[in-house]
Design a protein around this motif. Structure first.
Motif, PDB file in Angstrom:
ATOM      1  N   LEU A 106      -2.726 -40.729  22.708  1.00 24.29           N
ATOM      2  CA  LEU A 106      -1.809 -41.605  23.430  1.00 24.29           C
ATOM      3  C   LEU A 106      -2.030 -41.503  24.933  1.00 24.29           C
ATOM      4  O   LEU A 106      -2.433 -40.459  25.455  1.00 24.29           O
ATOM      5  N   ASP A 107      -1.745 -42.597  25.624  1.00 23.73           N
ATOM      6  CA  ASP A 107      -1.641 -42.569  27.075  1.00 23.73           C
ATOM      7  C   ASP A 107      -0.368 -41.794  27.397  1.00 23.73           C
ATOM      8  O   ASP A 107       0.742 -42.249  27.096  1.00 23.73           O
ATOM      9  N   LEU A 108      -0.495 -40.628  27.996  1.00 20.85           N
ATOM     10  CA  LEU A 108       0.640 -39.737  28.167  1.00 20.85           C
ATOM     11  C   LEU A 108       1.685 -40.275  29.138  1.00 20.85           C
ATOM     12  O   LEU A 108       2.807 -39.760  29.185  1.00 20.85           O
ATOM     13  N   GLU A 109       1.337 -41.305  29.898  1.00 17.85           N
ATOM     14  CA  GLU A 109       2.290 -41.855  30.853  1.00 17.85           C
ATOM     15  C   GLU A 109       2.852 -43.207  30.421  1.00 17.85           C
ATOM     16  O   GLU A 109       3.687 -43.770  31.120  1.00 17.85           O
ATOM     17  N   GLU A 110       2.410 -43.739  29.305  1.00 21.50           N
ATOM     18  CA  GLU A 110       2.952 -45.013  28.822  1.00 21.50           C
ATOM     19  C   GLU A 110       4.075 -44.740  27.823  1.00 21.50           C
ATOM     20  O   GLU A 110       3.855 -44.099  26.795  1.00 21.50           O
ATOM     21  N   PRO A 111       5.302 -45.208  28.099  1.00 23.31           N
ATOM     22  CA  PRO A 111       6.418 -44.897  27.194  1.00 23.31           C
ATOM     23  C   PRO A 111       6.289 -45.597  25.857  1.00 23.31           C
ATOM     24  O   PRO A 111       5.849 -46.750  25.767  1.00 23.31           O
ATOM     25  N   CYS A 112       6.672 -44.901  24.810  1.00 23.00           N
ATOM     26  CA  CYS A 112       6.688 -45.483  23.475  1.00 23.00           C
ATOM     27  C   CYS A 112       7.924 -44.980  22.734  1.00 23.00           C
ATOM     28  O   CYS A 112       8.554 -44.002  23.126  1.00 23.00           O
ATOM     29  N   THR A 113       8.249 -45.670  21.667  1.00 19.99           N
ATOM     30  CA  THR A 113       9.322 -45.246  20.763  1.00 19.99           C
ATOM     31  C   THR A 113       8.695 -44.641  19.522  1.00 19.99           C
ATOM     32  O   THR A 113       7.769 -45.212  18.947  1.00 19.99           O
ATOM     33  N   LEU A 114       9.180 -43.474  19.123  1.00 24.45           N
ATOM     34  CA  LEU A 114       8.703 -42.827  17.903  1.00 24.45           C
ATOM     35  C   LEU A 114       9.661 -43.131  16.765  1.00 24.45           C
ATOM     36  O   LEU A 114      10.854 -42.824  16.840  1.00 24.45           O
ATOM     37  N   LEU A 115       9.144 -43.732  15.700  1.00 27.87           N
ATOM     38  CA  LEU A 115       9.893 -43.900  14.461  1.00 27.87           C
ATOM     39  C   LEU A 115       9.529 -42.733  13.559  1.00 27.87           C
ATOM     40  O   LEU A 115       8.379 -42.603  13.129  1.00 27.87           O
ATOM     41  N   HIS A 116      10.518 -41.909  13.255  1.00 24.93           N
ATOM     42  CA  HIS A 116      10.274 -40.635  12.582  1.00 24.93           C
ATOM     43  C   HIS A 116      10.912 -40.666  11.190  1.00 24.93           C
ATOM     44  O   HIS A 116      12.100 -40.393  11.036  1.00 24.93           O
ATOM     45  N   PHE A 117      10.104 -41.021  10.172  1.00 26.47           N
ATOM     46  CA  PHE A 117      10.565 -41.021   8.785  1.00 26.47           C
ATOM     47  C   PHE A 117      10.355 -39.624   8.221  1.00 26.47           C
ATOM     48  O   PHE A 117       9.225 -39.203   7.964  1.00 26.47           O
ATOM     49  N   ASP A 118      11.449 -38.897   8.016  1.00 25.17           N
ATOM     50  CA  ASP A 118      11.310 -37.496   7.656  1.00 25.17           C
ATOM     51  C   ASP A 118      12.639 -36.999   7.100  1.00 25.17           C
ATOM     52  O   ASP A 118      13.700 -37.364   7.613  1.00 25.17           O
ATOM     53  N   ALA A 119      12.569 -36.143   6.090  1.00 26.50           N
ATOM     54  CA  ALA A 119      13.792 -35.528   5.586  1.00 26.50           C
ATOM     55  C   ALA A 119      14.373 -34.536   6.595  1.00 26.50           C
ATOM     56  O   ALA A 119      15.547 -34.179   6.499  1.00 26.50           O
ATOM     57  N   HIS A 120      13.565 -34.097   7.577  1.00 26.53           N
ATOM     58  CA  HIS A 120      13.999 -33.126   8.581  1.00 26.53           C
ATOM     59  C   HIS A 120      13.835 -33.729   9.974  1.00 26.53           C
ATOM     60  O   HIS A 120      12.962 -34.568  10.204  1.00 26.53           O
ATOM     61  N   SER A 121      14.645 -33.245  10.904  1.00 26.71           N
ATOM     62  CA  SER A 121      14.608 -33.824  12.252  1.00 26.71           C
ATOM     63  C   SER A 121      13.386 -33.387  13.052  1.00 26.71           C
ATOM     64  O   SER A 121      12.962 -34.104  13.967  1.00 26.71           O
ATOM     65  N   ASP A 122      12.806 -32.218  12.739  1.00 28.79           N
ATOM     66  CA  ASP A 122      11.695 -31.649  13.519  1.00 28.79           C
ATOM     67  C   ASP A 122      12.060 -31.558  14.996  1.00 28.79           C
ATOM     68  O   ASP A 122      11.191 -31.704  15.873  1.00 28.79           O
ATOM     69  N   ALA A 123      13.339 -31.321  15.281  1.00 36.05           N
ATOM     70  CA  ALA A 123      13.837 -31.428  16.649  1.00 36.05           C
ATOM     71  C   ALA A 123      13.998 -30.090  17.353  1.00 36.05           C
ATOM     72  O   ALA A 123      14.592 -30.041  18.428  1.00 36.05           O
ATOM     73  N   SER A 124      13.491 -29.004  16.810  1.00 36.39           N
ATOM     74  CA  SER A 124      13.604 -27.719  17.500  1.00 36.39           C
ATOM     75  C   SER A 124      12.896 -27.778  18.854  1.00 36.39           C
ATOM     76  O   SER A 124      11.877 -28.462  19.016  1.00 36.39           O
ATOM     77  N   ALA A 125      13.450 -27.069  19.814  1.00 40.09           N
ATOM     78  CA  ALA A 125      12.856 -27.036  21.155  1.00 40.09           C
ATOM     79  C   ALA A 125      11.870 -25.878  21.264  1.00 40.09           C
ATOM     80  O   ALA A 125      11.973 -24.885  20.549  1.00 40.09           O
ATOM     81  N   ILE A 126      10.916 -26.025  22.162  1.00 42.60           N
ATOM     82  CA  ILE A 126       9.969 -24.954  22.484  1.00 42.60           C
ATOM     83  C   ILE A 126      10.394 -24.345  23.815  1.00 42.60           C
ATOM     84  O   ILE A 126      10.646 -25.074  24.781  1.00 42.60           O
ATOM     85  N   PHE A 127      10.472 -23.036  23.869  1.00 43.15           N
ATOM     86  CA  PHE A 127      10.889 -22.371  25.099  1.00 43.15           C
ATOM     87  C   PHE A 127       9.927 -22.705  26.238  1.00 43.15           C
ATOM     88  O   PHE A 127       8.716 -22.585  26.094  1.00 43.15           O
ATOM     89  N   ASP A 128      10.487 -23.185  27.353  1.00 42.49           N
ATOM     90  CA  ASP A 128       9.707 -23.521  28.548  1.00 42.49           C
ATOM     91  C   ASP A 128       8.599 -24.523  28.231  1.00 42.49           C
ATOM     92  O   ASP A 128       7.438 -24.356  28.613  1.00 42.49           O
TER      93      ASP A 128
END
Length: 311
Positions: free
Chosen positions: A45-67
């Motif tokens: 991906l172009d790291l500076e072009e905004p996109c929307t992620l459609l995330h089809f998943d039984a889990h949120s995968d939303a844990s944060a990474i420290f720093d």
């Protein structure tokens, strides 16, 4: 010679970033672990072009990474795409980004917002509860390690697949990711129709930029279920004339620290992964028929030997 040129084309396509206005094909990427979506998207991906992620998943995968700002900065502080590829390969070997926290370091760019679709239908109360829980995970590290972009709660949305159309913003690139554990608890006789509904919801979008698919074998009920779902995913991808399909059955992410992996190890069990060597006759036939339309870049000689043996 034909296969050689097909492999060269696949390698060139794998190295090229996706850019608005120049894309004439739809990349579809499939591997065992959803962390692989991070490594592939961060490279393409172009790291500076905004996109929307459609995330089809039984889990949120939303844990944060420290720093995680360190990861964001390092992805951008490179002299070439080849250098970024080397960094990502090192992170993969270390397990630096995992299946449960792969989304957060891609926020707020290139992923400007996430629409999580955990199942076919969600009432508003259930959607809000899931969104609040996922947001708590996304922002859980802020007190100890504030991130430059601040809170990500406003960037996270949850909806059922049947209400997805109303949730998608207009005028923004779309990336879709499908975890096959979305279908894990759907009765086998209903699974094909459920997959088709998800696939149609994604592929009919005008601004779709890429699709990544995770097998997530530890969250499926059996090798047989995984085999059948992989067949569905590959058939769906092959049905798109413009799809460029990259399948990496031998790619792994090291040091799986997911809750599911820890539970299995505590029981003295191995953490399962998708094993192409055990492919069913139906999956073998599908891969043989697909020929050069499916590119396997990691351990390609091993893959070609499997095809030779199956023939």
């Amino acid at each position: 010679m034909k296969r050689t040129w097909a492999l060269v084309a696949a390698v060139l396509a794998a190295a090229a970033p996706l850019a608005r206005g120049t894309q004439i094909t739809l990349p579809v990427y499939l591997e065992d672990n959803h962390a692989g979506s991070f490594y592939w998207l961060a490279q393409h991906l172009d790291l500076e072009e905004p996109c929307t992620l459609l995330h089809f998943d039984a889990h949120s995968d939303a844990s944060a990474i420290f720093d995680s700002d360190v990861i964001r900065a390092r992805l951008r502080r490179v002299d070439s795409t080849a250098e970024r590829a080397r960094i990502l390969a090192d992170w993969r070997k270390q397990g630096a980004v995992q299946c449960f926290n792969w989304i957060e370091p891609l926020l707020p760019a290139p992923i400007a917002d996430v629409i999580w679709i955990p199942r076919e239908h969600l009432d508003p109360e259930a959607a809000k509860k899931l969104a609040d829980n996922a947001a708590d995970l996304l922002d859980s590290q802020l007190e100890a390690a504030p991130r430059a972009a601040g809170k990500f709660r406003p960037r996270l949305h949850v909806t059922g697949r049947d209400a997805l159309d109303a949730a998608i913003p207009t005028g923004r690139a779309i990336v879709a990711t499908i975890d096959l554990d979305y279908f894990a608890d759907i009765p086998p006789n209903e699974c094909a129709e459920a997959f088709e509904r998800v696939w149609s919801s994604v592929t009919e979008l005008r601004d779709l930029r890429a699709i990544t698919i995770a097998i997530s074998r530890p969250f499926l009920h059996s090798d047989e279920q995984a085999d059948q779902l992989v067949q569905m995913a590959l058939r769906a991808a092959l049905s798109l004339p413009t799809a460029t399909i990259q399948f990496e059955p031998f790619q792994m992410v090291a040091n799986d620290q997911s809750t599911r992996a820890k539970e299995l190890r505590k029981q003295g069990l191995d953490v399962p992964s998708f094993d192409l060597v055990k492919a069913s006759p139906a999956l073998r036939a599908l891969l043989l028929r697909a020929g050069d339309r499916i590119a396997v870049l990691d351990e390609s000689a091993r893959y070609q030997q499997l095809l030779h043996d199956w023939r």
